[in-house]
Scaffold this active site. Structure first.
Site, PDB file in Angstrom:
ATOM      1  CE  LYS A 162       7.188   2.448 -30.992  1.00 38.29           C
ATOM      2  NZ  LYS A 162       8.717   2.798 -29.879  1.00 38.29           N
ATOM      3  CB  THR A 206       4.823   4.818 -32.992  1.00 33.26           C
ATOM      4  OG1 THR A 206       6.204   5.276 -32.279  1.00 33.26           O
ATOM      5  CG2 THR A 206       4.620   4.078 -33.427  1.00 33.26           C
ATOM      6  CE  LYS A 255       0.754   5.669 -31.639  1.00 32.03           C
ATOM      7  NZ  LYS A 255       1.409   6.199 -31.882  1.00 32.03           N
TER       8      LYS A 255
HETATM    9  P1  NAP Z   1       2.423  13.526 -26.443  1.00 23.53           P
HETATM   10  O1  NAP Z   1       3.139  14.239 -25.577  1.00 23.53           O
HETATM   11  O2  NAP Z   1       1.054  14.336 -26.299  1.00 23.53           O
HETATM   12  O3  NAP Z   1       3.243  14.803 -27.539  1.00 23.53           O
HETATM   13  C1  NAP Z   1       2.417  14.911 -28.480  1.00 23.53           C
HETATM   14  C2  NAP Z   1       3.066  16.238 -29.030  1.00 23.53           C
HETATM   15  O4  NAP Z   1       2.827  16.218 -30.666  1.00 23.53           O
HETATM   16  C3  NAP Z   1       2.340  17.855 -28.414  1.00 23.53           C
HETATM   17  O5  NAP Z   1       3.187  18.732 -28.508  1.00 23.53           O
HETATM   18  C4  NAP Z   1       1.214  18.429 -28.783  1.00 23.53           C
HETATM   19  O6  NAP Z   1       0.920  19.611 -29.283  1.00 23.53           O
HETATM   20  C5  NAP Z   1       1.832  17.792 -30.713  1.00 23.53           C
HETATM   21  N1  NAP Z   1       0.872  17.182 -31.906  1.00 23.53           N
HETATM   22  C6  NAP Z   1       0.100  16.065 -31.637  1.00 23.53           C
HETATM   23  N2  NAP Z   1      -1.044  16.468 -32.655  1.00 23.53           N
HETATM   24  C7  NAP Z   1      -0.466  17.169 -33.958  1.00 23.53           C
HETATM   25  C8  NAP Z   1      -0.311  18.248 -35.142  1.00 23.53           C
HETATM   26  N3  NAP Z   1      -2.171  17.076 -35.607  1.00 23.53           N
HETATM   27  N4  NAP Z   1      -0.516  19.499 -34.805  1.00 23.53           N
HETATM   28  C9  NAP Z   1       0.635  19.997 -34.571  1.00 23.53           C
HETATM   29  N5  NAP Z   1       0.894  19.225 -33.299  1.00 23.53           N
HETATM   30  C10 NAP Z   1       0.121  17.855 -33.056  1.00 23.53           C
HETATM   31  O7  NAP Z   1       2.840  12.689 -27.044  1.00 23.53           O
HETATM   32  P2  NAP Z   1       4.796  11.692 -26.809  1.00 23.53           P
HETATM   33  O8  NAP Z   1       4.991  10.487 -25.477  1.00 23.53           O
HETATM   34  O9  NAP Z   1       5.782  12.854 -26.954  1.00 23.53           O
HETATM   35  O10 NAP Z   1       4.221  10.664 -27.950  1.00 23.53           O
HETATM   36  C11 NAP Z   1       5.032  11.646 -29.228  1.00 23.53           C
HETATM   37  C12 NAP Z   1       4.798  10.298 -30.651  1.00 23.53           C
HETATM   38  O11 NAP Z   1       6.143   8.984 -29.891  1.00 23.53           O
HETATM   39  C13 NAP Z   1       3.794   9.183 -30.824  1.00 23.53           C
HETATM   40  O12 NAP Z   1       4.026   8.700 -31.912  1.00 23.53           O
HETATM   41  C14 NAP Z   1       4.521   7.973 -29.334  1.00 23.53           C
HETATM   42  O13 NAP Z   1       3.630   6.678 -29.670  1.00 23.53           O
HETATM   43  C15 NAP Z   1       5.692   8.329 -29.225  1.00 23.53           C
HETATM   44  N6  NAP Z   1       6.351   7.285 -28.267  1.00 23.53           N
HETATM   45  C16 NAP Z   1       6.420   7.824 -27.163  1.00 23.53           C
HETATM   46  C17 NAP Z   1       6.799   7.521 -26.543  1.00 23.53           C
HETATM   47  C18 NAP Z   1       6.602   7.900 -25.233  1.00 23.53           C
HETATM   48  O14 NAP Z   1       7.276   7.215 -23.609  1.00 23.53           O
HETATM   49  N7  NAP Z   1       5.598   8.638 -24.803  1.00 23.53           N
HETATM   50  C19 NAP Z   1       7.604   6.455 -26.647  1.00 23.53           C
HETATM   51  C20 NAP Z   1       8.014   6.111 -27.948  1.00 23.53           C
HETATM   52  C21 NAP Z   1       8.053   6.405 -28.894  1.00 23.53           C
HETATM   53  P3  NAP Z   1       0.144  19.566 -27.970  1.00 23.53           P
HETATM   54  O15 NAP Z   1       1.213  20.197 -26.893  1.00 23.53           O
HETATM   55  O16 NAP Z   1      -0.861  20.678 -28.378  1.00 23.53           O
HETATM   56  O17 NAP Z   1      -1.076  18.708 -27.429  1.00 23.53           O
END
Ligand code: NAP
Length: 285
Positions: A168, A93, A236
């Site tokens: 979104k 997102t 965010k």
């Molecule tokens: P998360 O658990 O924090 O995972 C983020 C992933 O991205 C991790 O694997 C992290 O690596 C990697 N990452 C972050 N910054 C990076 C960078 N600069 N270079 C390389 N890798 C990087 O987050 P999430 O909940 O999966 O969410 C991911 C996205 O989906 C976000 O944009 C969020 O807003 C969106 N989203 C989430 C949900 C939800 O319910 N969680 C629902 C809809 C949309 P590390 O393992 O090293 O930290």
């Protein structure tokens, strides 16, 4: 298909798993390498040593990282290594601006970039039941559709680059207002001396029904917030909405107010709490 998945977080880990289970060849990369290795061992696929290594030769590259700067960083490493004709599907997102930038950069290399944020949360990712809204070239969307369809219950092409992210934002505007309405409803019900479980029985089959009511009413009433979609992520997302609204002149007064309520929840220690924690703000002593 030969695919790569970058970012094995709460969302990416199970999404990449669906690709592997469907029989696609998947190379994964995660910044924290141990997570990629765990995923690779579990799915008998390859953990790549770098982003360039993961995307080399892939026909479809999916990513799901944090925010704008993370997308830029990943794409900076991925772009020079992409195979001609590769399709990048970004499930992060992020802003419509970054989506347009990346679509242009990918096109310059003979590739396609689709902004494809998702809705449905961790449960949707694990069950393969996400709703995906996509901006970008129609031909690339149609090529990607059967592949990313393994973790989606709905895929809607919205238009050109950035329109997936804008959709979104609309989704998050809807959620912000509904969750604040539910928080106030419960607060009122408790002050009025009503049994909140009975209130749910009485009103959840009528016009007040919503996904948030069906999935969050009970936990809100119990003050349970240690799960779900984190307040930090929601802030965010609402920040993206407010920035886009400043640019397009839309009036999003309730969304702006709810964003400030979430700031209060953060200061109560709720940065990782579920978005339904707006209720905690009202119930605090
Ligand atoms: P998360 O658990 O924090 O995972 C983020 C992933 O991205 C991790 O694997 C992290 O690596 C990697 N990452 C972050 N910054 C990076 C960078 N600069 N270079 C390389 N890798 C990087 O987050 P999430 O909940 O999966 O969410 C991911 C996205 O989906 C976000 O944009 C969020 O807003 C969106 N989203 C989430 C949900 C939800 O319910 N969680 C629902 C809809 C949309 P590390 O393992 O090293 O930290």
């Amino acid at each position: 298909m030969k695919t790569a998945f970058i970012g094995l977080g709460v969302m990416g880990y199970p999404m990449a798993g669906h690709l592997a289970k469907a029989g696609h060849e998947v190379a994964v990369y995660n910044r924290t390498a141990a997570k990629a290795q765990r995923w690779a061992d579990e799915h008998r696929c390859r953990a790549a040593s770098s982003i360039a290594d993961a995307v080399a030769g892939a026909e479809l590259v999916a990513l799901c990282v944090g925010a704008d700067d993370d997308v830029r960083q990943v794409m900076q490493a991925a772009l020079p290594a992409l195979a001609a004709g590769a399709i990048v599907v970004d499930h992060t997102t992020a802003s419509a601006k970054v989506a347009r930038e990346m679509a242009e950069a990918a096109a310059a290399r003979g590739c396609a970039f689709l902004d494809a944020p998702v809705s449905g949360g961790q449960a949707g990712a694990e069950n393969g039941q996400l709703a995906i809204m996509i901006g970008g070239e129609a031909a690339a969307v149609e090529k990607a559709r059967p592949v990313i369809g393994v973790y989606a219950k709905a895929i809607q092409h919205m238009g050109g680059p950035g329109t997936g992210q804008l959709t979104k934002m609309v989704n998050q505007i809807c959620i912000a207002g509904v969750v604040q309405g539910l928080a106030e409803a419960q607060h009122f019900a408790k002050r009025a001396g009503l049994d909140t479980a009975l209130v749910y029985e009485a009103i959840s089959k009528g016009a007040a029904q919503s996904w948030q009511m069906d999935n969050r009413w009970k936990t809100m009433a119990e003050g349970k917030f240690d799960f779900g979609f984190a307040v930090d992520w929601m802030r965010k997302d609402l920040g993206l909405v407010l920035e886009a609204a400043r640019a397009n002149g839309a009036r999003v007064e309730v969304t702006a107010l709810v964003d400030q309520f979430y700031a209060e929840v953060q200061s109560l220690g709720g940065r990782r709490w579920d978005t339904s924690s707006l209720a905690a703000r009202l119930e605090r002593p």
